[in-house]
Design a protein around this motif. Structure first.
Motif, mmCIF file in Angstrom:
data_model
loop_
_atom_site.group_PDB
_atom_site.id
_atom_site.type_symbol
_atom_site.label_atom_id
_atom_site.label_comp_id
_atom_site.label_asym_id
_atom_site.label_seq_id
_atom_site.Cartn_x
_atom_site.Cartn_y
_atom_site.Cartn_z
ATOM 1 N N ARG A 50 0.848 -1.186 0.000
ATOM 2 C CA ARG A 50 0.000 0.000 0.000
ATOM 3 C C ARG A 50 0.886 1.240 0.000
ATOM 4 N NH1 ARG A 50 -5.177 1.058 0.641
ATOM 5 N NH2 ARG A 50 -5.600 -1.124 1.161
ATOM 6 N N LEU A 51 0.623 2.159 -0.924
ATOM 7 C CA LEU A 51 1.411 3.379 -1.069
ATOM 8 C C LEU A 51 0.887 4.469 -0.128
ATOM 9 C CD1 LEU A 51 1.658 3.303 -4.959
ATOM 10 C CD2 LEU A 51 3.399 2.576 -3.311
ATOM 11 N N PRO A 52 1.732 5.457 0.194
ATOM 12 C CA PRO A 52 1.322 6.484 1.169
ATOM 13 C C PRO A 52 0.051 7.223 0.812
ATOM 14 C CG PRO A 52 3.691 6.561 0.822
ATOM 15 C CD PRO A 52 3.150 5.597 -0.195
ATOM 16 N N VAL A 56 -2.654 0.904 -4.136
ATOM 17 C CA VAL A 56 -2.151 -0.434 -3.830
ATOM 18 C C VAL A 56 -1.463 -0.974 -5.084
ATOM 19 C CG1 VAL A 56 -2.748 -2.780 -3.153
ATOM 20 C CG2 VAL A 56 -3.978 -0.840 -2.145
ATOM 21 N N MET A 57 -0.229 -1.457 -4.921
ATOM 22 C CA MET A 57 0.525 -1.971 -6.058
ATOM 23 C C MET A 57 -0.098 -3.273 -6.546
ATOM 24 S SD MET A 57 4.412 -1.136 -4.757
ATOM 25 C CE MET A 57 5.178 -1.772 -6.261
ATOM 26 N N SER A 58 -0.128 -3.471 -7.872
ATOM 27 C CA SER A 58 -0.738 -4.670 -8.442
ATOM 28 C C SER A 58 0.181 -5.885 -8.325
ATOM 29 C CB SER A 58 -1.116 -4.430 -9.909
ATOM 30 O OG SER A 58 0.029 -4.071 -10.679
ATOM 31 N N VAL A 59 1.492 -5.673 -8.201
ATOM 32 C CA VAL A 59 2.402 -6.792 -7.953
ATOM 33 C C VAL A 59 2.333 -7.168 -6.477
ATOM 34 C CG1 VAL A 59 3.951 -6.056 -9.805
ATOM 35 C CG2 VAL A 59 4.412 -5.361 -7.452
ATOM 36 N N ARG A 60 2.700 -8.401 -6.188
ATOM 37 C CA ARG A 60 2.849 -8.843 -4.808
ATOM 38 C C ARG A 60 4.331 -8.983 -4.499
ATOM 39 N NH1 ARG A 60 -0.681 -14.055 -4.003
ATOM 40 N NH2 ARG A 60 -0.521 -14.234 -6.268
ATOM 41 N N THR A 61 4.730 -8.594 -3.298
ATOM 42 C CA THR A 61 6.144 -8.484 -2.956
ATOM 43 C C THR A 61 6.450 -9.185 -1.644
ATOM 44 O OG1 THR A 61 6.221 -6.305 -4.024
ATOM 45 C CG2 THR A 61 8.039 -6.849 -2.555
ATOM 46 N N ASP A 129 1.032 -11.321 -11.831
ATOM 47 C CA ASP A 129 0.091 -12.130 -12.591
ATOM 48 C C ASP A 129 -0.128 -11.438 -13.933
ATOM 49 O OD1 ASP A 129 -1.749 -10.034 -12.203
ATOM 50 O OD2 ASP A 129 -2.804 -11.068 -10.581
ATOM 51 N N GLY A 130 -1.061 -11.927 -14.717
ATOM 52 C CA GLY A 130 -1.232 -11.374 -16.060
ATOM 53 C C GLY A 130 -1.686 -9.935 -16.102
ATOM 54 N N ASP A 131 -2.283 -9.444 -15.015
ATOM 55 C CA ASP A 131 -2.798 -8.078 -14.984
ATOM 56 C C ASP A 131 -1.888 -7.100 -14.257
ATOM 57 O OD1 ASP A 131 -5.178 -8.804 -16.330
ATOM 58 O OD2 ASP A 131 -6.040 -9.525 -14.445
ATOM 59 N N ALA A 132 -0.812 -7.590 -13.650
ATOM 60 C CA ALA A 132 0.053 -6.720 -12.845
ATOM 61 C C ALA A 132 0.928 -5.843 -13.729
ATOM 62 C CB ALA A 132 0.914 -7.557 -11.913
ATOM 63 N N ARG A 133 1.212 -4.676 -13.211
ATOM 64 C CA ARG A 133 2.070 -3.708 -13.890
ATOM 65 C C ARG A 133 2.974 -3.057 -12.848
ATOM 66 N NH1 ARG A 133 -0.345 -6.231 -17.035
ATOM 67 N NH2 ARG A 133 -1.704 -5.566 -18.746
ATOM 68 N N MET A 134 4.014 -2.391 -13.343
ATOM 69 C CA MET A 134 4.873 -1.591 -12.472
ATOM 70 C C MET A 134 5.116 -0.256 -13.164
ATOM 71 S SD MET A 134 6.630 -1.536 -9.560
ATOM 72 C CE MET A 134 7.018 -3.223 -9.096
ATOM 73 N N GLY A 135 4.675 0.829 -12.540
ATOM 74 C CA GLY A 135 4.859 2.144 -13.130
ATOM 75 C C GLY A 135 6.325 2.558 -13.147
ATOM 76 N N MET A 136 6.619 3.570 -13.937
ATOM 77 C CA MET A 136 7.990 4.061 -14.038
ATOM 78 C C MET A 136 8.423 4.651 -12.694
ATOM 79 S SD MET A 136 9.111 3.408 -17.103
ATOM 80 C CE MET A 136 10.379 4.557 -17.658
ATOM 81 N N PHE A 190 20.241 5.172 -11.409
ATOM 82 C CA PHE A 190 18.996 5.791 -10.952
ATOM 83 C C PHE A 190 18.065 6.130 -12.117
ATOM 84 C CE2 PHE A 190 22.133 6.585 -7.605
ATOM 85 C CZ PHE A 190 21.479 5.969 -6.553
ATOM 86 N N ALA A 191 18.155 5.340 -13.175
ATOM 87 C CA ALA A 191 17.250 5.518 -14.314
ATOM 88 C C ALA A 191 15.841 5.064 -13.936
ATOM 89 C CB ALA A 191 17.749 4.732 -15.517
ATOM 90 N N TYR A 192 14.844 5.771 -14.449
ATOM 91 C CA TYR A 192 13.462 5.335 -14.296
ATOM 92 C C TYR A 192 13.247 4.055 -15.106
ATOM 93 C CZ TYR A 192 12.042 9.725 -12.081
ATOM 94 O OH TYR A 192 11.902 10.783 -11.205
ATOM 95 N N HIS A 193 12.431 3.155 -14.578
ATOM 96 C CA HIS A 193 12.147 1.905 -15.260
ATOM 97 C C HIS A 193 10.818 1.359 -14.770
ATOM 98 C CE1 HIS A 193 14.323 1.004 -11.540
ATOM 99 N NE2 HIS A 193 13.682 -0.146 -11.505
ATOM 100 N N GLY A 194 10.221 0.487 -15.554
ATOM 101 C CA GLY A 194 8.929 -0.069 -15.190
ATOM 102 C C GLY A 194 8.556 -1.243 -16.066
ATOM 103 N N VAL A 195 7.422 -1.847 -15.765
ATOM 104 C CA VAL A 195 6.912 -2.998 -16.514
ATOM 105 C C VAL A 195 5.481 -2.680 -16.943
ATOM 106 C CG1 VAL A 195 6.326 -5.459 -16.428
ATOM 107 C CG2 VAL A 195 8.384 -4.615 -15.247
ATOM 108 N N PRO A 196 5.287 -2.185 -18.182
ATOM 109 C CA PRO A 196 3.928 -1.845 -18.623
ATOM 110 C C PRO A 196 3.086 -3.037 -19.042
ATOM 111 C CG PRO A 196 5.538 -1.251 -20.301
ATOM 112 C CD PRO A 196 6.323 -1.719 -19.123
ATOM 113 N N LYS A 197 3.719 -4.219 -19.264
ATOM 114 C CA LYS A 197 2.924 -5.353 -19.747
ATOM 115 C C LYS A 197 3.620 -6.670 -19.433
ATOM 116 C CE LYS A 197 0.537 -7.132 -23.866
ATOM 117 N NZ LYS A 197 -0.756 -7.173 -23.157
ATOM 118 N N VAL A 198 2.817 -7.649 -19.056
ATOM 119 C CA VAL A 198 3.259 -9.037 -18.920
ATOM 120 C C VAL A 198 2.507 -9.856 -19.962
ATOM 121 C CG1 VAL A 198 3.305 -11.060 -17.409
ATOM 122 C CG2 VAL A 198 3.791 -8.790 -16.474
#
Length: 224
Positions: A50-52, A56-61, A129-136, A190-198
């Motif tokens: 859960r973010l401040p 809520v992040m779609s990935v599980r950690t 999972d198939g719907d999870a993403r990670m923003g930049m 410190f480059a921005y990075h993310g996962v827009p699609k699985v």
């Protein structure tokens, strides 16, 4: 999806950012899947962070060594169940050193560890999972500028590796398949990075995994 059609060559995506396809053997991938299943049971289980601001992040950690919560590291999972985080096993530290050596060879970028061996003290394990993403985003909660070692297992994803100034262009899209290694340090630490699609269903069925695991090893630079 081109991984099955053409050989995938290692590439320097940006200064200090190296993609090594197929770095993990099939046997080592299966070992890591089983290890992740054990870590997911606790003492701190997989959770949606859960973010401040309430998101809520779609990935599980789940974390090892240090527990990451936005935007700091602690030894106990105060945002989950208050339990001490599981230890980072020594064999995973060794794997991180091997990964760094294979990615950089003798051409380590500025900011990579010199003199002292690379010694990650935390691992963040994300399950998509198939719907999870990670923003930049930037990995900037560490006090160390040592490289980040990233291992992909399971479904292929689209990995977007950007610049150090903002979340937008320029960026490079890379397909990370099961067994791939990605290391970023030096000018790209410190480059921005993310996962827009699985891409669901792209993992080898023999792996016994539905979804994608991403293990990132880091030096926090923290004491205690």
């Amino acid at each position: 999806m081109t991984a099955g059609l053409f050989p995938r060559a290692r590439a320097e995506v940006a200064p200090g950012a190296v993609h090594v396809p197929g770095w993990l053997s099939a046997a080592r991938q299966r070992e890591l899947v089983e290890a992740c299943r054990d870590w997911a049971q606790g003492p701190v289980p997989f959770r949606h962070t859960r973010l401040p601001r309430g998101g809520v992040m779609s990935v599980r950690t789940v974390c090892l060594g240090w527990h990451w919560q936005p935007y700091r590291y602690t030894r106990t999972a105060d945002d989950v169940n208050g339990a001490p985080v599981a230890e980072l096993p020594g064999w995973l530290v060794v794997l991180g050193r091997e990964a760094l050596a294979d990615a950089y060879g003798e051409q380590a970028p500025a900011g990579a560890p010199t003199g002292e061996p690379y010694t990650p003290d935390t691992a963040l394990i994300n399950f998509y999972d198939g719907d999870a993403r990670m923003g930049m985003h930037q990995d900037k909660d560490e006090r160390s500028g040592a490289p980040v070692v990233s291992l992909s297992i399971g479904d292929t994803c689209l990995f977007r590796f950007g610049n150090t100034d903002n979340r937008g262009k320029p960026y490079t899209d890379v397909e990370l398949a099961s067994g791939d290694l990605f290391v970023f340090g030096g000018a790209s630490r410190f480059a921005y990075h993310g996962v827009p699609k699985v891409h669901p269903g792209t993992a080898d069925p023999a792996l016994g995994l539905t979804g994608r695991l991403n293990i990132t090893l880091r030096e926090t630079g923290l004491d205690g």
